[in-house]
Structure formats: structure tokens, C-alpha cells
Design a protein around this motif. Structure first.
Motif, PDB file in Angstrom:
ATOM      1  N   ILE A  24       2.433  -1.124  13.518  1.00 10.74           N
ATOM      2  CA  ILE A  24       3.572  -1.666  12.751  1.00 10.74           C
ATOM      3  C   ILE A  24       3.084  -2.222  11.413  1.00 10.74           C
ATOM      4  O   ILE A  24       3.678  -1.971  10.363  1.00 10.74           O
ATOM      5  N   LEU A  25       1.987  -2.952  11.430  1.00  7.66           N
ATOM      6  CA  LEU A  25       1.422  -3.498  10.202  1.00  7.66           C
ATOM      7  C   LEU A  25       1.006  -2.373   9.244  1.00  7.66           C
ATOM      8  O   LEU A  25       1.232  -2.462   8.030  1.00  7.66           O
ATOM      9  N   GLY A  26       0.411  -1.312   9.768  1.00 10.07           N
ATOM     10  CA  GLY A  26       0.007  -0.171   8.946  1.00 10.07           C
ATOM     11  C   GLY A  26       1.193   0.504   8.274  1.00 10.07           C
ATOM     12  O   GLY A  26       1.126   0.889   7.102  1.00 10.07           O
ATOM     13  N   ILE A  27       2.284   0.664   9.002  1.00  9.08           N
ATOM     14  CA  ILE A  27       3.492   1.282   8.425  1.00  9.08           C
ATOM     15  C   ILE A  27       4.035   0.425   7.289  1.00  9.08           C
ATOM     16  O   ILE A  27       4.407   0.941   6.230  1.00  9.08           O
ATOM     17  N   ILE A  28       4.047  -0.866   7.465  1.00  8.22           N
ATOM     18  CA  ILE A  28       4.537  -1.772   6.410  1.00  8.22           C
ATOM     19  C   ILE A  28       3.635  -1.704   5.189  1.00  8.22           C
ATOM     20  O   ILE A  28       4.115  -1.618   4.047  1.00  8.22           O
ATOM     21  N   ILE A  29       2.328  -1.701   5.380  1.00  4.93           N
ATOM     22  CA  ILE A  29       1.384  -1.666   4.249  1.00  4.93           C
ATOM     23  C   ILE A  29       1.472  -0.336   3.508  1.00  4.93           C
ATOM     24  O   ILE A  29       1.468  -0.305   2.274  1.00  4.93           O
ATOM     25  N   ILE A  30       1.567   0.776   4.226  1.00  3.56           N
ATOM     26  CA  ILE A  30       1.675   2.087   3.570  1.00  3.56           C
ATOM     27  C   ILE A  30       2.950   2.157   2.729  1.00  3.56           C
ATOM     28  O   ILE A  30       2.943   2.675   1.612  1.00  3.56           O
ATOM     29  N   GLY A  31       4.041   1.624   3.241  1.00  5.33           N
ATOM     30  CA  GLY A  31       5.285   1.615   2.475  1.00  5.33           C
ATOM     31  C   GLY A  31       5.178   0.800   1.194  1.00  5.33           C
ATOM     32  O   GLY A  31       5.655   1.210   0.135  1.00  5.33           O
ATOM     33  N   SER A  32       4.527  -0.342   1.268  1.00  6.62           N
ATOM     34  CA  SER A  32       4.388  -1.163   0.057  1.00  6.62           C
ATOM     35  C   SER A  32       3.392  -0.540  -0.918  1.00  6.62           C
ATOM     36  O   SER A  32       3.555  -0.674  -2.135  1.00  6.62           O
ATOM     37  N   MET A  33       2.365   0.148  -0.441  1.00  8.03           N
ATOM     38  CA  MET A  33       1.410   0.799  -1.337  1.00  8.03           C
ATOM     39  C   MET A  33       2.076   1.948  -2.104  1.00  8.03           C
ATOM     40  O   MET A  33       1.736   2.202  -3.254  1.00  8.03           O
ATOM     41  N   GLN A  34       3.015   2.630  -1.491  1.00  7.75           N
ATOM     42  CA  GLN A  34       3.755   3.684  -2.182  1.00  7.75           C
ATOM     43  C   GLN A  34       4.519   3.103  -3.368  1.00  7.75           C
ATOM     44  O   GLN A  34       4.566   3.704  -4.433  1.00  7.75           O
ATOM     45  N   PHE A  35       5.089   1.933  -3.192  1.00  2.00           N
ATOM     46  CA  PHE A  35       5.800   1.270  -4.285  1.00  2.00           C
ATOM     47  C   PHE A  35       4.855   0.996  -5.457  1.00  2.00           C
ATOM     48  O   PHE A  35       5.177   1.256  -6.606  1.00  2.00           O
ATOM     49  N   PHE A  36       3.671   0.469  -5.176  1.00  2.00           N
ATOM     50  CA  PHE A  36       2.713   0.149  -6.239  1.00  2.00           C
ATOM     51  C   PHE A  36       2.210   1.409  -6.931  1.00  2.00           C
ATOM     52  O   PHE A  36       1.976   1.411  -8.139  1.00  2.00           O
ATOM     53  N   SER A  37       2.041   2.474  -6.194  1.00  2.00           N
ATOM     54  CA  SER A  37       1.606   3.738  -6.781  1.00  2.00           C
ATOM     55  C   SER A  37       2.649   4.272  -7.762  1.00  2.00           C
ATOM     56  O   SER A  37       2.317   4.711  -8.868  1.00  2.00           O
ATOM     57  N   GLN A  38       3.912   4.236  -7.371  1.00  2.34           N
ATOM     58  CA  GLN A  38       4.978   4.695  -8.261  1.00  2.34           C
ATOM     59  C   GLN A  38       5.106   3.796  -9.481  1.00  2.34           C
ATOM     60  O   GLN A  38       5.328   4.278 -10.588  1.00  2.34           O
ATOM     61  N   ALA A  39       4.951   2.502  -9.295  1.00  2.92           N
ATOM     62  CA  ALA A  39       5.030   1.567 -10.424  1.00  2.92           C
ATOM     63  C   ALA A  39       3.902   1.829 -11.409  1.00  2.92           C
ATOM     64  O   ALA A  39       4.110   1.791 -12.633  1.00  2.92           O
ATOM     65  N   TYR A  40       2.706   2.130 -10.917  1.00  2.35           N
ATOM     66  CA  TYR A  40       1.579   2.428 -11.803  1.00  2.35           C
ATOM     67  C   TYR A  40       1.841   3.704 -12.598  1.00  2.35           C
ATOM     68  O   TYR A  40       1.600   3.756 -13.802  1.00  2.35           O
ATOM     69  N   THR A  41       2.321   4.744 -11.934  1.00  3.23           N
ATOM     70  CA  THR A  41       2.611   6.007 -12.618  1.00  3.23           C
ATOM     71  C   THR A  41       3.666   5.811 -13.697  1.00  3.23           C
ATOM     72  O   THR A  41       3.524   6.311 -14.820  1.00  3.23           O
TER      73      THR A  41
END
Length: 165
Positions: A24-41
């Protein structure tokens, strides 16, 4: 349910409970990392576009320092004429469409991105227009390539005669 009994239990967590909580923790972290990746791009692309707009503004300022009458007359005689701005010996230099570009000149480079700048008349100049003697509307196009993908931005501007400055 007896809460004292649950909290007083000294057995600890089972392997299944730990794996489930890590999943569950991994799913939450992966979802938030996707947000940061898109924000960087998005931020990186906006940085390149902002640099392109600044290159276009600098090109307009450079052309405004050129001889107004020559620039106006060339665009009047040939509305499809195009002016290219390059850097030659660390200075801006302009080249008309039919003139060869010096091999020592290169595109304007900012942060390892090459910007190709071209300037055209925004509309056909009419010598009977009251603004003809003082004002030439221009359109600056800036093109750049990142990861084999073409990007472009356009800036509308004008140059004014030295007589009204």
C-alpha cells in the motif's frame, strides 16, 4: 472488541501484514512520484519556451537598431522576405533570405538548446498608410528541437523609426 487485548498482545505483526502495508505504501509513493515527474517535465519545457521568447525579444531589439528605412523598404518590395538572425563572432548578425549565411555563424544557443530565429513582416506594408513612415509590424518565429521533437513559438512586435524616438 476488547482494545486492551489487541494492544497488550506482544506477538508483533505477521509477515502478511508487513507485506500488505509495504504494498500500500509503495502504491502511494509511486503515484506521488508520477506527479513530480510530470511537474519537472512541464517546468523544463516552460523554461525552454521562456528562453525562446527572450531570444525573439532580443532579435526585435536588434532589428530595431538596424536602418529602419532599409528594413521597411525590403519588406515593402517583397512581403514574403525573411530575415534570419545568427550569432557570428559573439554578436548578432542578420541575413536576408536570398543572402548566403556565413559558415562561421551559428544559431543562438542557450543552455545547450539551439534556437533558430526568423523575422517576417506581419502584414503587407502600404505606402499610403499613415503609419508607413514610422512603424513596421513584424512577426518573429523561433524554432528549436529537443529529443527530435520540433517546438516553435511566435512573437508579434514592431520596429519604429528613429524619427519618433
Amino acid at each position: 472488541m476488547n482494545y486492551k487485548k489487541i494492544f497488550a498482545n506482544s506477538r508483533g505483526f505477521t509477515l502478511i501484514e508487513i507485506l500488505l502495508s509495504l504494498t500500500i505504501l509503495g502504491i502511494i509513493i509511486i503515484g506521488s512520484m508520477q506527479f513530480f515527474s510530470q511537474a519537472y517535465t512541464y517546468t523544463n519545457m516552460n523554461q525552454k519556451k521562456t528562453a525562446a521568447v527572450n531570444v525573439a525579444r532580443n532579435a526585435l531589439m536588434y532589428i530595431e537598431k538596424e536602418n529602419f528605412i532599409i528594413v521597411r523598404d525590403v519588406f515593402e518590395k517583397n512581403p514574403d522576405e525573411e530575415l534570419t538572425i545568427k550569432i557570428c563572432e559573439q554578436k548578432y548578425k542578420s541575413f536576408w533570405k536570398d543572402k548566403p549565411i556565413d559558415s562561421s555563424c551559428e544559431d543562438i544557443t542557450i543552455n545547450n538548446v539551439k534556437y533558430n530565429v526568423s523575422i517576417r513582416a506581419d502584414k503587407i506594408l502600404d505606402p499610403h498608410d499613415s503609419t508607413y513612415s514610422f512603424y513596421v509590424p513584424l512577426k518573429v518565429n523561433v524554432h528549436w528541437t529537443i529529443n527530435r521533437k520540433e517546438h516553435t513559438t511566435e512573437l508579434d512586435g514592431a520596429i519604429k523609426s528613429e524619427d519618433i524616438r
